[in-house]
Design a protein around this motif. Structure first.
Motif, PDB file in Angstrom:
ATOM      1  N   MET A   1       0.852  -1.176   0.000  1.00  0.00           N
ATOM      2  CA  MET A   1       0.000   0.000   0.000  1.00  0.00           C
ATOM      3  C   MET A   1       0.887   1.224   0.000  1.00  0.00           C
ATOM      4  SD  MET A   1      -3.304   1.644   1.159  1.00  0.00           S
ATOM      5  CE  MET A   1      -3.854   0.784  -0.198  1.00  0.00           C
ATOM      6  N   GLU A   2       0.494   2.172  -0.794  1.00  0.00           N
ATOM      7  CA  GLU A   2       1.213   3.433  -0.919  1.00  0.00           C
ATOM      8  C   GLU A   2       0.206   4.570  -0.790  1.00  0.00           C
ATOM      9  OE1 GLU A   2       3.779   5.825  -4.338  1.00  0.00           O
ATOM     10  OE2 GLU A   2       3.199   3.754  -4.683  1.00  0.00           O
ATOM     11  N   VAL A   3       0.679   5.713  -0.285  1.00  0.00           N
ATOM     12  CA  VAL A   3      -0.170   6.901  -0.201  1.00  0.00           C
ATOM     13  C   VAL A   3       0.628   8.093  -0.717  1.00  0.00           C
ATOM     14  CG1 VAL A   3       0.396   7.372   2.229  1.00  0.00           C
ATOM     15  CG2 VAL A   3      -1.695   8.295   1.256  1.00  0.00           C
ATOM     16  N   ILE A   4      -0.020   8.891  -1.542  1.00  0.00           N
ATOM     17  CA  ILE A   4       0.573  10.121  -2.055  1.00  0.00           C
ATOM     18  C   ILE A   4      -0.302  11.269  -1.578  1.00  0.00           C
ATOM     19  CG2 ILE A   4       1.122  11.483  -4.105  1.00  0.00           C
ATOM     20  CD1 ILE A   4       1.717   8.858  -5.538  1.00  0.00           C
ATOM     21  N   PHE A   5       0.347  12.274  -1.000  1.00  0.00           N
ATOM     22  CA  PHE A   5      -0.379  13.424  -0.466  1.00  0.00           C
ATOM     23  C   PHE A   5      -0.245  14.628  -1.374  1.00  0.00           C
ATOM     24  CE2 PHE A   5       0.779  10.996   3.355  1.00  0.00           C
ATOM     25  CZ  PHE A   5      -0.477  10.813   3.899  1.00  0.00           C
ATOM     26  N   SER A   6      -1.310  15.415  -1.407  1.00  0.00           N
ATOM     27  CA  SER A   6      -1.265  16.745  -2.014  1.00  0.00           C
ATOM     28  C   SER A   6      -2.083  17.650  -1.104  1.00  0.00           C
ATOM     29  CB  SER A   6      -1.789  16.733  -3.444  1.00  0.00           C
ATOM     30  OG  SER A   6      -3.077  16.189  -3.509  1.00  0.00           O
ATOM     31  N   ILE A   7      -1.843  18.937  -1.218  1.00  0.00           N
ATOM     32  CA  ILE A   7      -2.502  19.896  -0.342  1.00  0.00           C
ATOM     33  C   ILE A   7      -3.073  21.025  -1.174  1.00  0.00           C
ATOM     34  CG2 ILE A   7      -0.418  21.198   0.177  1.00  0.00           C
ATOM     35  CD1 ILE A   7      -2.755  20.384   2.957  1.00  0.00           C
ATOM     36  N   SER A   8      -4.255  21.475  -0.802  1.00  0.00           N
ATOM     37  CA  SER A   8      -4.895  22.615  -1.440  1.00  0.00           C
ATOM     38  C   SER A   8      -5.501  23.469  -0.330  1.00  0.00           C
ATOM     39  CB  SER A   8      -5.968  22.146  -2.418  1.00  0.00           C
ATOM     40  OG  SER A   8      -6.620  23.246  -3.007  1.00  0.00           O
ATOM     41  N   GLY A   9      -4.775  24.502   0.086  1.00  0.00           N
ATOM     42  CA  GLY A   9      -5.215  25.301   1.222  1.00  0.00           C
ATOM     43  C   GLY A   9      -5.199  24.461   2.477  1.00  0.00           C
ATOM     44  N   LYS A  10      -6.352  24.341   3.139  1.00  0.00           N
ATOM     45  CA  LYS A  10      -6.454  23.545   4.365  1.00  0.00           C
ATOM     46  C   LYS A  10      -6.974  22.139   4.089  1.00  0.00           C
ATOM     47  CE  LYS A  10      -6.971  27.425   7.417  1.00  0.00           C
ATOM     48  NZ  LYS A  10      -7.413  27.790   8.735  1.00  0.00           N
ATOM     49  N   ALA A  14      -5.343  12.480   0.356  1.00  0.00           N
ATOM     50  CA  ALA A  14      -4.578  11.245   0.508  1.00  0.00           C
ATOM     51  C   ALA A  14      -5.033  10.286  -0.581  1.00  0.00           C
ATOM     52  CB  ALA A  14      -4.797  10.648   1.889  1.00  0.00           C
ATOM     53  N   GLU A  15      -4.174  10.091  -1.575  1.00  0.00           N
ATOM     54  CA  GLU A  15      -4.482   9.176  -2.677  1.00  0.00           C
ATOM     55  C   GLU A  15      -3.841   7.831  -2.354  1.00  0.00           C
ATOM     56  OE1 GLU A  15      -4.236   9.073  -7.535  1.00  0.00           O
ATOM     57  OE2 GLU A  15      -3.241  10.692  -6.448  1.00  0.00           O
ATOM     58  N   LEU A  16      -4.688   6.830  -2.148  1.00  0.00           N
ATOM     59  CA  LEU A  16      -4.226   5.513  -1.725  1.00  0.00           C
ATOM     60  C   LEU A  16      -4.118   4.563  -2.916  1.00  0.00           C
ATOM     61  CD1 LEU A  16      -6.670   5.793   1.133  1.00  0.00           C
ATOM     62  CD2 LEU A  16      -4.272   5.370   1.586  1.00  0.00           C
ATOM     63  N   PHE A  17      -3.080   3.711  -2.871  1.00  0.00           N
ATOM     64  CA  PHE A  17      -2.811   2.758  -3.944  1.00  0.00           C
ATOM     65  C   PHE A  17      -2.631   1.368  -3.351  1.00  0.00           C
ATOM     66  CE2 PHE A  17      -1.356   6.826  -5.368  1.00  0.00           C
ATOM     67  CZ  PHE A  17      -1.581   6.857  -6.731  1.00  0.00           C
ATOM     68  N   GLY A  18      -3.330   0.382  -3.885  1.00  0.00           N
ATOM     69  CA  GLY A  18      -3.102  -1.000  -3.477  1.00  0.00           C
ATOM     70  C   GLY A  18      -4.215  -1.572  -2.636  1.00  0.00           C
ATOM     71  N   GLU A  19      -3.817  -2.370  -1.628  1.00  0.00           N
ATOM     72  CA  GLU A  19      -4.765  -3.067  -0.771  1.00  0.00           C
ATOM     73  C   GLU A  19      -4.691  -2.501   0.638  1.00  0.00           C
ATOM     74  OE1 GLU A  19      -4.090  -7.275  -1.093  1.00  0.00           O
ATOM     75  OE2 GLU A  19      -4.599  -7.264  -3.220  1.00  0.00           O
ATOM     76  N   LEU A  20      -5.833  -2.052   1.132  1.00  0.00           N
ATOM     77  CA  LEU A  20      -5.907  -1.489   2.472  1.00  0.00           C
ATOM     78  C   LEU A  20      -6.403  -2.577   3.414  1.00  0.00           C
ATOM     79  CD1 LEU A  20      -5.546   0.921   4.278  1.00  0.00           C
ATOM     80  CD2 LEU A  20      -7.772   1.767   3.546  1.00  0.00           C
ATOM     81  N   ASP A  21      -5.456  -3.375   3.900  1.00  0.00           N
ATOM     82  CA  ASP A  21      -5.772  -4.490   4.780  1.00  0.00           C
ATOM     83  C   ASP A  21      -5.032  -4.320   6.100  1.00  0.00           C
ATOM     84  OD1 ASP A  21      -3.139  -5.085   4.163  1.00  0.00           O
ATOM     85  OD2 ASP A  21      -3.633  -6.810   2.917  1.00  0.00           O
ATOM     86  N   ALA A  40      -1.272  21.193   8.981  1.00  0.00           N
ATOM     87  CA  ALA A  40      -2.362  21.848   9.722  1.00  0.00           C
ATOM     88  C   ALA A  40      -3.668  21.781   8.925  1.00  0.00           C
ATOM     89  CB  ALA A  40      -2.004  23.288  10.069  1.00  0.00           C
ATOM     90  N   ALA A  41      -3.941  20.589   8.383  1.00  0.00           N
ATOM     91  CA  ALA A  41      -5.122  20.394   7.543  1.00  0.00           C
ATOM     92  C   ALA A  41      -6.395  20.382   8.390  1.00  0.00           C
ATOM     93  CB  ALA A  41      -5.005  19.083   6.772  1.00  0.00           C
ATOM     94  N   LYS A  42      -7.402  21.048   7.895  1.00  0.00           N
ATOM     95  CA  LYS A  42      -8.719  21.034   8.545  1.00  0.00           C
ATOM     96  C   LYS A  42      -9.617  19.991   7.894  1.00  0.00           C
ATOM     97  CE  LYS A  42     -12.543  23.769  10.070  1.00  0.00           C
ATOM     98  NZ  LYS A  42     -12.979  25.036  10.577  1.00  0.00           N
ATOM     99  N   TYR A  43      -9.364  19.713   6.615  1.00  0.00           N
ATOM    100  CA  TYR A  43     -10.185  18.767   5.861  1.00  0.00           C
ATOM    101  C   TYR A  43      -9.296  17.693   5.249  1.00  0.00           C
ATOM    102  CZ  TYR A  43     -13.344  22.701   6.318  1.00  0.00           C
ATOM    103  OH  TYR A  43     -14.101  23.721   6.830  1.00  0.00           O
ATOM    104  N   LEU A  44      -9.846  16.494   5.153  1.00  0.00           N
ATOM    105  CA  LEU A  44      -9.122  15.353   4.607  1.00  0.00           C
ATOM    106  C   LEU A  44      -9.973  14.687   3.544  1.00  0.00           C
ATOM    107  CD1 LEU A  44      -6.795  13.250   4.697  1.00  0.00           C
ATOM    108  CD2 LEU A  44      -7.996  12.172   6.613  1.00  0.00           C
ATOM    109  N   ILE A  45      -9.368  14.446   2.398  1.00  0.00           N
ATOM    110  CA  ILE A  45     -10.040  13.721   1.321  1.00  0.00           C
ATOM    111  C   ILE A  45      -9.312  12.399   1.124  1.00  0.00           C
ATOM    112  CG2 ILE A  45     -10.587  13.675  -1.146  1.00  0.00           C
ATOM    113  CD1 ILE A  45     -10.659  16.773  -1.012  1.00  0.00           C
ATOM    114  N   PHE A  46     -10.055  11.304   1.225  1.00  0.00           N
ATOM    115  CA  PHE A  46      -9.532   9.986   0.886  1.00  0.00           C
ATOM    116  C   PHE A  46      -9.893   9.696  -0.557  1.00  0.00           C
ATOM    117  CE2 PHE A  46      -9.871   9.013   5.526  1.00  0.00           C
ATOM    118  CZ  PHE A  46      -8.559   8.591   5.713  1.00  0.00           C
TER     119      PHE A  46
END
Length: 117
Positions: A1-10, A14-21, A40-46
């Motif tokens: 499993m891999e995760v790539i982060f990007s940020i847009s303001g707050k 989190a872009e997830l790749f693979g198997e979340l087990d 200091a993120a206020k919002y999170l997008i999976f």
């Protein structure tokens, strides 16, 4: 499993790749918590568009992040699930706690609208 982060303001994406087990959930949890804190993120997008499989450990990871974001008056959105992953999340009641949107862009606009109001 891999995760790539990007940020847009707050908003942290989190872009997830693979198997979340059970093998991946604890590691991903740590990465996400560290990224939320450092940005200091206020919002999170999976973004689950590249997640092929998810079990109850993945559901637990999502719920734990919901609790953490909720403690700081933040929010989470889930985007781009396969039908199988969306069904698992729906059966677990996740969508009664957080929104589902089709795209990252839609979720970013939604959260930026909440910031403006």
């Amino acid at each position: 499993m891999e995760v790539i982060f990007s940020i847009s303001g707050k908003v942290l994406i989190a872009e997830l790749f693979g198997e979340l087990d059970h093998h991946a959930a604890a590691q991903i949890r740590g990465y996400i918590d560290a990224a939320v804190e450092s940005h200091a993120a206020k919002y999170l997008i999976f973004d689950f568009s590249k997640v092929r499989y998810m079990d109850s450990s993945g559901i637990g990871m999502v719920l734990g992040r919901y609790r953490k974001m909720n403690e700081t008056n933040g929010a989470i959105a889930i985007v781009s699930c396969s039908a199988a992953v969306r069904n698992i999340l729906n059966m677990a009641g996740i969508f009664s706690l957080m929104d589902y949107m089709d795209t990252k862009e839609e979720a970013i606009l939604y959260f930026k609208g909440k910031e403006a109001s």
